[in-house]
Motif scaffolding. Sequence first.
Motif, short mmCIF file in Angstrom:
data_model
loop_
_atom_site.label_atom_id
_atom_site.label_comp_id
_atom_site.label_asym_id
_atom_site.label_seq_id
_atom_site.Cartn_x
_atom_site.Cartn_y
_atom_site.Cartn_z
N SER A 236 0.82 -1.21 0.00
CA SER A 236 0.00 0.00 0.00
C SER A 236 0.86 1.27 0.00
O SER A 236 0.51 2.27 -0.63
CB SER A 236 -0.95 0.01 1.20
N ALA A 237 2.00 1.23 0.69
CA ALA A 237 2.86 2.41 0.73
C ALA A 237 3.37 2.74 -0.67
O ALA A 237 3.38 3.91 -1.09
CB ALA A 237 4.03 2.19 1.68
N THR B 185 0.38 3.98 -2.93
CA THR B 185 -0.06 5.33 -2.58
C THR B 185 0.89 6.39 -3.09
O THR B 185 0.47 7.47 -3.51
CB THR B 185 -0.20 5.46 -1.05
N ASN B 186 2.17 6.07 -3.08
CA ASN B 186 3.19 7.09 -3.39
C ASN B 186 3.93 6.83 -4.71
O ASN B 186 4.91 7.53 -5.00
CB ASN B 186 4.21 7.14 -2.25
N HIS C 31 -1.21 -4.95 -9.87
CA HIS C 31 -0.52 -3.74 -9.41
C HIS C 31 0.68 -3.37 -10.28
O HIS C 31 1.67 -2.81 -9.79
CB HIS C 31 -0.07 -3.90 -7.95
#
Length: 639
Positions: free
Chosen positions: A138-139, A142-143, A310
């Motif tokens: 997720s990190a 998100t970035n 992803h």
Amino acid sequence: MDKVRYDVSLFTDYDIYLFKQGNHFRLYEKLGAHLMTVNNIQGAFFGVWAPNAANVSVIGDFNGWNTETHPLRMREDGSGIWEGFIPHIKQGTLYKYHIVSKYNHYEVDKGDPYAFYWEVSPKTASIVWDLSYEWKDSAWMTNRYKSNNLQSPFSIYEVHLGSWRRVPEENNRFLTYREMADYLVKYVKDMGFTHVEFMPLMEHPFYGSWGYQTLGYFAPSSRYGTPQDFMYLIDCLHQHGIGVILDWVPSHFPNDEYGLAYFDGTYLYEHAEPKKRFHPEWNSYIFNHGRYEVRAFLISSALFWLEKYHIDGLRVDAVASMLYLDYGRKEGEWVPNEYGGRENLDAICFLQKFNEIVYKNHPDIQTIAEESTAWPMVTRPTYVGGLGFGMKWNMGWMHDTLEYFSKEPIYRKYHHNQLTFSIWYAFSENFLLPLSHDEVVHGKGSLLSKMAGDDWQKFANLRLLFGYMYTHPGKKLLFMGGEFGQWQEWYHEESLHWHLLEYPHHQGIQKWIRDLNHFYRNEPALYELDFQPEGFEWIDFSNWEESIIIFVRRDKSTKDIILVVCNFTPVPRYNYRVGVPEGGFWKEALNSDAQVYGGSGHGNLGGAEAAPIPWHGKNYSLSLTLPPLGVLIFKKEIK
């Protein structure tokens, strides 16, 4: 025997409306095999597009491959979709569609075009599979816009998963996705690459095609493990800050009977017109990009990898073959477009739509075109007539540069323009500089073996090539094995020659790439303005007699300045004066001739102070020692 239920469907009227328009771009959620529970009964919904079939049934290990017991029913809305729910189907069930065509008494067993998983080749059944996975990236997700935009560094490590590393003690077998996660992630992280690009991992029947003859557009190859195993590999790369790019092939597909070819007894996915249908260079069928359902199939595949796996970018293979109707064909072997030209209008429309949809849904990804011609505006927005890609491979730079480095240094002065010409067009597109697998196969030799001179000069030339590449405007791509100077060209049936790292010169190449990567990533002047002329300035491109070029790179603030001095001859130059834009101390940040890289040790003792002596049109200059076949990279120190 459990009967097929027809009162269960995943399709709404709106789904069918979008499907008929060619605007349903998540067909993988509707077509194919989907595990579900209906009235407390577990089973699977099956949906397949076969508009010219008279009958379609699901066959598999659950019914003894019987073509009579589980027929699907065609929807009555004109969509050409056959569907049905079969109770008690479980994960891992093998299946195919038995199709009886309306025409030519044609019957065939087909794999599922939307299957999430396939048997290991040479077996050909599809496998019912659920794609549930608990992601831990997720990190990164998100970035990732910070690491995946056009102003960020891109140093891409291109990998063929089946031959990066093998297990010789176990019959030379492949590493699995999960084993690759153990080895590849650590290696790429240590080497400083920003992204990994995998040659096609979509399911393909022939291993020797390297994945470029794709049939499973929604399934990772089962040669290396399950879909979740592949997700785990991507997850691990993301958790270590490494982006993942997949090669994707929307241009052509193989003609295996169980695949997409002649799917329902008609040319459904491919062209009916023979001069448009068959690709003579690759012995494969060409997608009919003018058909709405085919466009939706391919764009759904693109979104599938971005959303379910992803993926951070798609490198689109063989774009040139899509753009030109006469690609690979002789006169009389192709059909002009409606205006009499050779441009493939349907493929152009498809590529523009593809880029619009993927960037609309995922603005933090990149699409990269392998386009080998001078087609204009490949990386310009579709609203101004461009194709809409994020980046394009710079094949011209690659050909000119490798040809130059193959020449003996004594002759290089007659070919100086092969180094300087690329800047004339460097900012016409968003270019990526590729030293890819294509340059180290089919008798072309490895990068190291292409270099001119004796062994010492070959290693020096290779270090010089990499230094020139990393400082030249454009993002970077290097195929595996090049980073440690493999002597032999790549062969997909064996591992890279890792044993070469026992030798100092190969260690030196690897350390040079590692240091180049880390320096490149830490210096915005080398990547922020890759696609804008403001980020580049010639100091001297006219010294053809001594085969020397000098230039500077700048970041957006214009405060950081990187000076690059390249000497393409094996003659060291002493007290060589170089004009610089500012006074002060210029630190020698990297020197490809340093002994730690296997060089001769010529250098400038850490840097030089600029003197107020005008040179090269500048008010200040440096007096330098230029190493033989070497590149010097200086950074202006800011007080």
